[in-house]
Design an enzyme around this catalytic site. Structure first.
Site, mmCIF file in Angstrom:
data_model
loop_
_atom_site.group_PDB
_atom_site.id
_atom_site.type_symbol
_atom_site.label_atom_id
_atom_site.label_comp_id
_atom_site.label_asym_id
_atom_site.label_seq_id
_atom_site.Cartn_x
_atom_site.Cartn_y
_atom_site.Cartn_z
ATOM 1 N N GLU A 126 0.816 -1.215 0.000
ATOM 2 C CA GLU A 126 0.000 0.000 0.000
ATOM 3 C C GLU A 126 0.856 1.275 0.000
ATOM 4 O O GLU A 126 0.419 2.321 0.477
ATOM 5 C CB GLU A 126 -0.945 -0.007 1.192
ATOM 6 C CG GLU A 126 -1.956 -1.154 1.127
ATOM 7 C CD GLU A 126 -3.074 -0.986 2.131
ATOM 8 O OE1 GLU A 126 -4.211 -0.720 1.714
ATOM 9 O OE2 GLU A 126 -2.801 -1.116 3.338
ATOM 10 N N HIS A 176 -0.373 5.192 7.867
ATOM 11 C CA HIS A 176 -1.516 4.336 7.512
ATOM 12 C C HIS A 176 -1.560 3.194 8.516
ATOM 13 O O HIS A 176 -0.551 2.533 8.769
ATOM 14 C CB HIS A 176 -1.378 3.782 6.096
ATOM 15 C CG HIS A 176 -2.408 2.739 5.799
ATOM 16 N ND1 HIS A 176 -3.760 3.022 5.824
ATOM 17 C CD2 HIS A 176 -2.316 1.410 5.526
ATOM 18 C CE1 HIS A 176 -4.436 1.920 5.563
ATOM 19 N NE2 HIS A 176 -3.596 0.927 5.383
ATOM 20 N N HIS A 179 -4.464 0.298 10.881
ATOM 21 C CA HIS A 179 -5.753 -0.401 10.949
ATOM 22 C C HIS A 179 -6.252 -0.443 12.403
ATOM 23 O O HIS A 179 -6.407 -1.517 12.976
ATOM 24 C CB HIS A 179 -5.602 -1.848 10.442
ATOM 25 C CG HIS A 179 -5.080 -1.977 9.047
ATOM 26 N ND1 HIS A 179 -4.604 -3.176 8.545
ATOM 27 C CD2 HIS A 179 -4.968 -1.080 8.048
ATOM 28 C CE1 HIS A 179 -4.197 -2.997 7.285
ATOM 29 N NE2 HIS A 179 -4.404 -1.741 6.960
ATOM 30 N N HIS A 226 -11.393 -0.917 6.682
ATOM 31 C CA HIS A 226 -9.962 -1.058 6.421
ATOM 32 C C HIS A 226 -9.117 -0.378 7.502
ATOM 33 O O HIS A 226 -8.428 -1.056 8.252
ATOM 34 C CB HIS A 226 -9.668 -0.467 5.034
ATOM 35 C CG HIS A 226 -8.239 -0.542 4.606
ATOM 36 N ND1 HIS A 226 -7.826 -0.225 3.337
ATOM 37 C CD2 HIS A 226 -7.098 -0.863 5.281
ATOM 38 C CE1 HIS A 226 -6.510 -0.377 3.238
ATOM 39 N NE2 HIS A 226 -6.054 -0.751 4.405
#
Ligand SMILES: [Zn+2]
Length: 252
Positions: free
Chosen positions: A83, A102, A104, A170
């Site tokens: 990603e 980023h 989760h 996500h």
């Protein structure tokens, strides 16, 4: 290892704090920093010898181009994360951004799963977190991996000029003028989600009044001028130092 050691250490530290604060478990999640004055980025790598987000070291940070490719081959077999385009697309779209995270985190993801907004339920308890509800973050409405340049660009469009976005089913992406502030925004966002979740479990939460929302919104967060990539200043550095001490004491 090259001459960006200090910035690699900062990115690795941000990753370890993400792990410590429960934003990222196992090997999923990454922080990055733009190398000031260049079109290169340092990002947490994936590979056979990686240790997981919580245990990221400077050696596990790789330099990439804005095409998401390694700037040079890595002799440890480390690669950019799938990603990586989350990072590259945000850096391309946002010259003011020097740090991207980023992750989760479960509580934030629960709200995307249930299509529930994060509400402004508190004020002075945590003004930085409250502001993320008073001016709600945008939503990227897909649960798939952002593993192509096109998907990265879609995410950057959804993010717009904001400091973060929720990714349905996500996770989250946050950004800032340095990797430390991007990380602290991610921590604040998960705190906001946790309070919303617990308040809803306990009873019937009530939003703080509009005039109090305006008051909180007007509090100066004392963050530095965006754009330099330098570490945070003012109150933000005290807050970051606290997380660093927490991480160091937890690591022994
Ligand atoms: Zn992800």
């Amino acid at each position: 290892m090259d001459d960006h050691l200090q910035l690699r250490e900062r990115v690795a530290k941000a990753c370890r704090i993400m792990g410590l604060m429960g934003l990222a478990k196992g090997v999923t999640g990454h922080a990055s920093a733009r190398i000031p004055g260049t079109d290169r980025v340092l990002v947490r790598a994936r590979g056979p010898n990686e240790l997981g987000v919580r245990f990221t070291t400077a050696e596990q940070i790789v330099e990439i181009t804005l095409d998401g490719k390694l700037a040079s081959p890595n002799d440890q077999g480390l690669k950019a994360p799938k990603e990586v385009y989350i990072h590259t697309s945000v850096y391309k779209a946002r010259p003011d951004v020097y740090g991207v995270v980023h992750a989760h985190p479960m509580n934030a993801v629960l709200f995307t799963i249930c299509r529930k907004p994060l509400r402004p339920l508190f004020g002075a308890y945590d003004p930085d977190a409250a502001k993320l509800a008073i001016s709600p973050l945008p939503i990227y409405p897909y649960s798939i991996l952002c593993d192509t340049p096109e998907r990265g660009d879609e995410l950057a469009v959804a993010l717009g000029t904001d400091k973060g976005c929720l990714m349905t089913g996500h996770g989250i992406t946050t950004c800032g003028p340095n990797v430390e502030e991007a990380t602290m925004t991610a921590i604040a966002l998960e705190e906001l989600a946790l309070v919303n979740f617990r308040a809803a479990s306990l009873g019937e939460p009530v939003d703080i009044p509009i005039d109090e929302q305006d008051f909180i919104k007007a509090i100066d967060s004392d963050l530095q001028q965006a754009g330099s990539g330098e570490p945070p200043a003012g109150r933000a550095i005290s807050q970051w130092r606290y997380y660093c001490m927490l991480e160091e004491s937890a690591s022994g």
